[in-house]
Design a protein around this motif. Sequence first.
Motif, PDB file in Angstrom:
ATOM      1  N   ILE A   4      57.779 -44.995  -1.495  1.00  0.00           N
ATOM      2  CA  ILE A   4      58.999 -44.857  -2.124  1.00  0.00           C
ATOM      3  C   ILE A   4      59.559 -46.078  -2.625  1.00  0.00           C
ATOM      4  O   ILE A   4      60.126 -46.260  -3.770  1.00  0.00           O
ATOM      5  CB  ILE A   4      60.165 -44.159  -1.264  1.00  0.00           C
ATOM      6  CG1 ILE A   4      61.262 -43.833  -1.785  1.00  0.00           C
ATOM      7  CG2 ILE A   4      60.212 -45.027  -0.189  1.00  0.00           C
ATOM      8  CD1 ILE A   4      61.586 -42.807  -2.747  1.00  0.00           C
ATOM      9  N   ALA A   5      59.003 -47.143  -2.121  1.00  0.00           N
ATOM     10  CA  ALA A   5      59.453 -48.633  -2.634  1.00  0.00           C
ATOM     11  C   ALA A   5      58.522 -48.932  -3.647  1.00  0.00           C
ATOM     12  O   ALA A   5      59.489 -49.591  -4.615  1.00  0.00           O
ATOM     13  CB  ALA A   5      59.294 -49.498  -1.380  1.00  0.00           C
TER      14      ALA A   5
ATOM     15  N   ALA B 177      65.024 -38.409  -3.995  1.00  0.00           N
ATOM     16  CA  ALA B 177      65.351 -39.519  -4.776  1.00  0.00           C
ATOM     17  C   ALA B 177      64.215 -39.905  -5.490  1.00  0.00           C
ATOM     18  O   ALA B 177      63.077 -40.117  -4.861  1.00  0.00           O
ATOM     19  CB  ALA B 177      66.216 -40.704  -4.107  1.00  0.00           C
ATOM     20  N   SER B 178      64.309 -40.279  -6.656  1.00  0.00           N
ATOM     21  CA  SER B 178      63.309 -40.917  -7.522  1.00  0.00           C
ATOM     22  C   SER B 178      63.158 -42.542  -7.069  1.00  0.00           C
ATOM     23  O   SER B 178      64.171 -42.848  -6.400  1.00  0.00           O
ATOM     24  CB  SER B 178      63.544 -41.020  -8.994  1.00  0.00           C
ATOM     25  OG  SER B 178      64.658 -41.919  -9.354  1.00  0.00           O
ATOM     26  N   ARG B 179      61.952 -43.118  -7.194  1.00  0.00           N
ATOM     27  CA  ARG B 179      61.895 -44.489  -7.113  1.00  0.00           C
ATOM     28  C   ARG B 179      63.063 -45.169  -7.323  1.00  0.00           C
ATOM     29  O   ARG B 179      63.752 -46.278  -6.688  1.00  0.00           O
ATOM     30  CB  ARG B 179      60.689 -45.215  -7.224  1.00  0.00           C
ATOM     31  CG  ARG B 179      59.333 -44.760  -6.576  1.00  0.00           C
ATOM     32  CD  ARG B 179      58.269 -45.619  -6.615  1.00  0.00           C
ATOM     33  NE  ARG B 179      57.274 -45.091  -5.847  1.00  0.00           N
ATOM     34  CZ  ARG B 179      56.136 -44.044  -6.574  1.00  0.00           C
ATOM     35  NH1 ARG B 179      56.319 -43.690  -7.696  1.00  0.00           N
ATOM     36  NH2 ARG B 179      55.563 -43.512  -5.723  1.00  0.00           N
ATOM     37  N   ALA B 182      66.319 -44.725  -5.628  1.00  0.00           N
ATOM     38  CA  ALA B 182      66.098 -45.306  -4.243  1.00  0.00           C
ATOM     39  C   ALA B 182      66.583 -46.711  -4.376  1.00  0.00           C
ATOM     40  O   ALA B 182      67.232 -47.238  -3.402  1.00  0.00           O
ATOM     41  CB  ALA B 182      65.084 -44.859  -3.663  1.00  0.00           C
TER      42      ALA B 182
END
Lengths: 269, 272
Positions: A4-5, B177-179, B182
């Motif tokens: 996700i990062a 959440a999209s990247r 986020a």
Amino acid sequence: MSSIALSKNGGRVLRGFFALVVVFLYAPILILVIFSFNDSDFPSFPLSGFTLRWYRQFIENGDLRAALWTSAIIAAATSVGAVILGVLSSIALARRFFRGKPVVSALLLSPLVIPYLVFGIALLLLFHQIGISRGIPTVVIGHIVITLPYTILVLVPRLEQIEEALEEAAYDLGANRWVTFRLITFPLILPAVVSALLIAFTTSFDEYAVASFLVGTRSTFPIYLYSALRFPTQLPQVIAVAVVVLLVSLTVVVAAELGRRFVESRVGV
Amino acid sequence: MAWLGVFFVAPIVIVALYSFNVYTLFGGPHGFTLDAWHTVANSGIYRHLFWKSIEMSLIVSISIVVLAYPLAYYLALSGTRRKYVLLLLLIAPFLTSYLLRVLAWKVILGDQGVINSFLVWTHLRAQEHPISQLLYSRFAVMLVLAYIWLPFVALPIFVSLENLDQRLLEAAGDLYASRWRAFIAVTLPLSLPGVIAAFFFVFVPTIGEFVTPSLVGGTGGYMYGNQIVDKFGAGFPDWETGSVLALFLIIVVAILTALFSRFLQPQRVAAE
């Protein structure tokens, strides 16, 4: 590795950017290295052959050697003084509770934000006022004040990592404060002490603003450099000495940091 | 432990004495007077120089914080295993000589310097027309300052990203959440204290900068700090005006520090 990062492509882009910045950071140093061996009075393209002339010139330059030596003395005295004061204040900050602690800690760290130039002038006025003549000792005093916060920033986190129970155990076994410090605390913070010494040494060795106001007629290495930069004829040998100093300090810094991590991971506290 | 008190107070006294002393010398020899303050306050030159320095420091600090953020982000969150080696690679130049790094740029940017001579050599530019704005200009000062402070800025941002609770990011992902979302909603706000600390630690020292501008700045890059030095220099010493300028700089720095103080815990800058 995608998360996700960071997406896969995002990671690639960032890695490329990181590499680019590293090139930007090291290219000027590399350029100095190249031109320090260049057989020409001006550091410009095209390159005109290999020479060690500039290195010989700076080794034979007495003023330059004297300036390096002065800086080394100042830096040595500064680092020892700053680390002693730093250890004492860090123990007080990390181990003791006293009234006004936030104020004291803010005051101890305040030289971090004060422009060195203003601080140099302030000290100059102070010494002028109380009639102390300028010289190596006045520079050392100034440098101790500006390097002290760095030593504290290195030492306090280390002290906070060490369990106080170890020191309490020593007290319970009848050791007094000094013995406890010598046998328990000091060995545990030794890696941080070494880092603090090095940081204080390199900062002092390189410091120009405070030294220029406080040194009087002698010349430290940065002061010598600063004035030499105004005379183009000296440029090549200054580049040569720059290369030596930069490479030595890079090596020391990297070695010290790797050494500290190694020791701390071995001690494992 | 009384001796500790003595050693502990001594440096503070030194620190306290100097700020106090600027005051006494300023009022000292002539009795207390506000003349010098009046002169400075009414002079457009000083005001102009001050704002110019603020503007230059602002541009430098903001640009390098923006540049350093992705670097710190990459180190902290990409999951690379050589994180600390890369961090050291990034920071090491900062720990070497400041003056020598300025020197390197002087060699690179000069009229007969590395860039210009390279351009001439490769026939990209005629010898009579070097790009002379490279050295002795505002641009040169800002470039060199950015070069010098960039590694340092990455550090507090890295520390704040490193301490970020990764579970929050995973939670954001689980909530679809999209990247990008986020990042905006979680990562950026949580790393903001580090960003602000980084900004502060570049902005403040560069306002009072004088070494870089005097070596690569020429007249265009002349800054507030140079003015102070000149007041205390050999030419036409004017300690009174110089003291006012210096004291004013301290006041500005103190106000800035007070404004930023809640973001400035020492842990944020400690190299751990």
